[in-house]
Design a protein around this motif. Structure first.
Motif, mmCIF file in Angstrom:
data_model
loop_
_atom_site.group_PDB
_atom_site.id
_atom_site.type_symbol
_atom_site.label_atom_id
_atom_site.label_comp_id
_atom_site.label_asym_id
_atom_site.label_seq_id
_atom_site.Cartn_x
_atom_site.Cartn_y
_atom_site.Cartn_z
ATOM 1 N N ALA A 138 0.841 -1.202 0.000
ATOM 2 C CA ALA A 138 0.000 0.000 0.000
ATOM 3 C C ALA A 138 0.872 1.247 0.000
ATOM 4 N N GLU A 139 0.865 1.964 -1.117
ATOM 5 C CA GLU A 139 1.634 3.214 -1.210
ATOM 6 C C GLU A 139 0.829 4.317 -0.543
ATOM 7 N N GLN A 140 1.426 4.945 0.444
ATOM 8 C CA GLN A 140 0.691 5.878 1.300
ATOM 9 C C GLN A 140 1.089 7.322 1.022
ATOM 10 N N LYS A 181 -4.212 6.256 -1.813
ATOM 11 C CA LYS A 181 -3.400 5.114 -1.395
ATOM 12 C C LYS A 181 -3.530 4.105 -2.523
ATOM 13 N N HIS A 182 -2.409 3.687 -3.078
ATOM 14 C CA HIS A 182 -2.467 2.676 -4.132
ATOM 15 C C HIS A 182 -2.315 1.300 -3.500
ATOM 16 N N ASN A 183 -3.333 0.484 -3.725
ATOM 17 C CA ASN A 183 -3.340 -0.851 -3.144
ATOM 18 C C ASN A 183 -2.868 -1.837 -4.217
ATOM 19 N N ASN A 202 -1.040 4.069 -16.831
ATOM 20 C CA ASN A 202 -2.171 4.972 -17.027
ATOM 21 C C ASN A 202 -2.634 5.439 -15.655
ATOM 22 N N ARG A 203 -2.210 6.626 -15.284
ATOM 23 C CA ARG A 203 -2.473 7.106 -13.926
ATOM 24 C C ARG A 203 -3.954 7.367 -13.689
ATOM 25 N N THR A 204 -4.720 7.442 -14.754
ATOM 26 C CA THR A 204 -6.122 7.795 -14.572
ATOM 27 C C THR A 204 -6.985 6.552 -14.352
ATOM 28 N N PHE A 232 -2.056 -6.069 -9.728
ATOM 29 C CA PHE A 232 -3.017 -5.022 -10.054
ATOM 30 C C PHE A 232 -2.859 -3.908 -9.042
ATOM 31 N N GLU A 233 -3.044 -2.698 -9.519
ATOM 32 C CA GLU A 233 -2.938 -1.550 -8.630
ATOM 33 C C GLU A 233 -4.320 -0.909 -8.539
ATOM 34 N N PHE A 234 -4.934 -1.029 -7.377
ATOM 35 C CA PHE A 234 -6.249 -0.432 -7.127
ATOM 36 C C PHE A 234 -5.973 0.979 -6.617
HETATM 37 MG MG MG Z 1 2.162 2.957 -7.810
#
Ligand code: MG
Ligand code: ADP
Length: 697
Positions: free
Chosen positions: A193-195, A320-322, A435-437, A447-449
């Protein structure tokens, strides 16, 4: 330095290494088996583990232990008991039994239960989660636990999470067996998790009641500079920030948290910390600790860490990227495409299952990130839109297209698999564009939620991912286990699944208006606010999903929905009251005082030179008096709206009134106050401005 880090890393954690060292061989084996399989532990084993834990904890300076749990408040809870047991007058020994380790009793009456627990039955139980390591912090042994009511209903976020991890493991293994895997016993989901967070000077924070009570600025005209120069993102760290980050890393490493990456984020005074991923339940615990320590360590540096999704208007908020993947007990990442045709087929099947899960349960994905703070971000051109979709990257898109069309895939090194479907060539991970969007993006082997809010407990999003994918796995296994020709059946299933769910795949610009229209045409859900989202929680479809997999019962879902609605209204109410207070007692009087000062100045001027030019003074007085009168009127409007909301008994309807009346009234008041800020002398303005807050560190 290197030696020191490796020495302190995990030094306060009762981890595998400590267990191996301190537990008798048989006990260690039994405990690790419990952890690996998610089964319950033997009472006799628990006694030995508890004793070893206590001795170790005392060596680390602990005098107490606490069952550490995650009630539905969104934050963690703890109650500390000392190890002391009297053995005669003025004499104690330190004791800790297996029973105390496994189960605790706690008065649950003041935690939200959403009607699950009648107040006359206030007892709640905490139960040890051996899959997440115990640790020592501030003189206590922390034991990660799940929290249930007397009747066994989950009153927390961890219980459904653990159940969902079991569900995806059970169903996933059925699929693996079809591919000849006879040995995998447990599938785990992994999460990194990127915070994101903001930092503000504590002295300035103390002068802003909105930040103190709500975590965000409810007023504030934009600073002359925002993030337009893109000079903050990855920019050099200021010394105070760097010192804070170094202390934070050290504290987290001590607790065995793999804090890995730190950098400045897009908005001024915004930053990010990314850990190395861990098994989901551990990752959730570690993220909660990370958030707690961010706040704690910031204070030690005279700073405050803001975890709110939108502390400042006009610049990016925090998310937060999960990052989520699936891993076997042998450490094989199932979202790695693999090289052989069989591995390819397995990968494609898992991919199909995930695509189906996200499409079938868009509502749950959206609900899992719905939070009043996040309403400021989703769909606001800084975070993914409120519409759920999947980004796969060009290469996978083409592969899926070719499967749907039954045509050979014409990529590099492509061949045809036995399954009658095109094979994936050696998969080039870097072709998955970032694709940041996109709300849910495939990034090579995970996968990045990306819709999560920064303040959120990441448990629910992962409960949703685990359970919905478990359901796809279940359906796939039901079909394939009975197939005569497995290869043909897999080929058919892939084709059908991709065809049925390709509408959820989107690789364009998620921020664009066209996408909103296109998504509507595709029949995708668009739930702009949290309140819109919550309504979808307890539908029959979702109740069936969660109860079929033993993750949440009907009453557990209904109670959660109620808490979500209630929490929404409470947060909006606190914001409204804070605005009313600040406007009535600080801002309106300050503007009046300034008007008075300008008038006094003009009068003094005229007393010297009777026909002096007072146009500026007149203009200021006129404009500000008008704005201040409007602010005063909007305060009344807001008071009325808030009163109307509070008067509504039904939690859902109350949340609707908050959304439809209170939130718009807050926006009106803010607009007027921000306009006054831009005209009022800084000497008179009663609080630090955006320039102060974001740039003075
Ligand atoms: Mg990321
Ligand atoms: P980015 O370029 O987005 O920072 P990284 O590869 O550095 O991408 O990973 C970002 C996050 O994803 C990190 O927290 C990392 O630990 C996590 N991550 C990497 N692999 C996995 C995985 N297999 N499962 C879950 N999370 C993962």
């Amino acid at each position: 330095m290197e030696k020191r880090v490796s020495e302190i890393f995990g030094s306060m954690v009762f981890n595998d290494e400590v267990m191996r060292e301190r537990l008798p061989k048989e006990v260690y084996k039994s405990l690790t088996k419990t952890i690996a399989t998610g089964k319950t532990i033997d009472a006799s084993v628990a006694d030995v583990v508890a004793n070893a834990m206590k001795d170790w904890a005392i060596e680390k300076g602990a005098t107490h232990y606490t069952h550490w749990f995650q009630p539905l408040t969104g934050v963690t809870a703890e109650k500390h008991d000392s190890f002391i047991a009297p053995v005669g007058p003025c004499k104690v020994v330190m004791e800790f039994s297996g029973k105390e380790l496994i189960k605790g009793e706690s008065d649950a009456s003041s935690f939200p239960s959403g009607g699950l627990r009648a107040t006359f039955e206030a007892r709640g139980y905490t139960a040890w989660d051996p899959g997440s390591y115990a640790f020592v912090k501030d003189g206590s042994l922390y034991i990660p636990t799940a929290f249930c009511s007397y009747t066994g209903d989950a009153l927390d976020t961890k219980t459904p999470l653990l159940r969902s991890m079991d569900a995806i493991s059970t169903q996933g293994i059925r699929l693996l067996r079809l591919f000849g895997d006879t040995t995998t016993k447990r599938l785990s989901t992994t999460v990194g998790a990127e915070q994101e967070y903001f930092i503000v000077d504590k002295k300035l924070f103390d002068l802003r009641e909105d930040l103190q009570f709500t975590g965000r600025t409810l007023f504030g005209a934009p600073a002359p500079k925002g993030q337009e120069l893109e000079d903050h993102y990855f920019g050099p760290l200021k010394p105070r920030i760097s010192a804070f980050m170094a202390d934070l890393d050290e504290a987290l490493w001590t607790l065995g948290i793999n804090a890995k990456t730190k950098h400045n984020e897009a908005a001024p005074s915004q930053h990010e910390l990314a850990p190395i991923y861990a098994t989901t339940n551990m990752a959730v615990d570690q993220n909660l600790l990370t958030m707690e320590y961010m706040k704690l360590i910031a204070e030690k540096h005279g700073l405050v860490c803001l975890l709110h999704e939108k502390p400042y208007a006009g610049v990016n908020g925090s998310g937060k990227h999960n990052n989520w993947s699936l891993c076997t007990d042998k450490g094989k990442n199932l979202l790695d495409a693999g090289k052989t045709p069989a591995e390819n087929a397995k990968f494609l099947l898992i991919l199909a299952a995930i695509i189906k899960a996200v499409d079938d349960y868009q509502d749950l994905m959206r609900i899992s990130v719905a939070h009043p703070g996040n309403d400021h971000r989703l769909g606001a051109n800084e975070a993914p839109p409120a519409i759920v979709s999947i980004f796969l990257g060009e290469e996978l898109d083409m592969i899926i297209r070719s499967i749907i069309d039954g045509k050979a895939y014409e990529g590099v090194n492509a061949g045809i698999m036995d399954l009658g479907i095109p094979s994936i060539p050696t998969f080039r991970k870097d072709t998955t564009d970032r694709n940041r969007t996109s709300p849910f993006a495939f990034t090579g082997n995970k996968f990045e939620f990306r819709m999560l809010g920064s303040s959120q407990n990441i448990a629910l999003p992962n409960v949703v991912l685990n359970t919905t994918v478990a359901e796809s796995f279940r359906q796939f296994a039901d079909i394939l286990e009975g197939a005569d020709d497995l290869d043909a059946a897999i080929g058919k299933l892939l084709k059908e699944t991709f065809a049925a769910h390709s509408r959820i795949i989107f690789d364009g610009n998620g921020y664009s208006e066209e996408w909103e229209k296109e998504a509507e045409r595709r029949g995708l859900l668009n739930l702009p606010t949290s309140v819109d989202a919550y309504k979808h929680f307890n539908t029959e479809k979702n109740i069936k999903l969660f109860s079929d997999h033993g993750v949440m019962s009907r009453s557990e879902i209904e109670s959660r929905e109620e808490i979500l609605f209630e929490n929404y209204s409470k947060i909006i109410n606190i914001e409204a009251l804070t605005m009313i207070k600040m406007a009535s007692r600080d801002i309106i009087p300050a503007v009046n005082a300034y008007i008075g000062e300008v008038a006094k100045g003009a009068a003094a001027k005229v007393s010297f030179i009777p026909n002096a030019n007072c146009e500026v003074e007149e203009d200021i007085i006129e404009k500000l008096s008008d704005l201040n009168a409007r602010a005063y009127a909007y305060v009344e409007v807001l008071k009325e709206a808030d009163k109307a909301a509070i008067a509504v008994c039904d939690v859902e309807q109350r949340a609707e009134v908050c959304r439809d009346r209170v939130v718009p009234a807050m926006k009106e008041l803010r607009a007027v106050v921000d306009a006054m800020e831009e005209m009022t002398s800084s000497e008179f303005w009663p609080m630090p401005t955006y320039s102060d807050l974001m740039f003075k560190i």
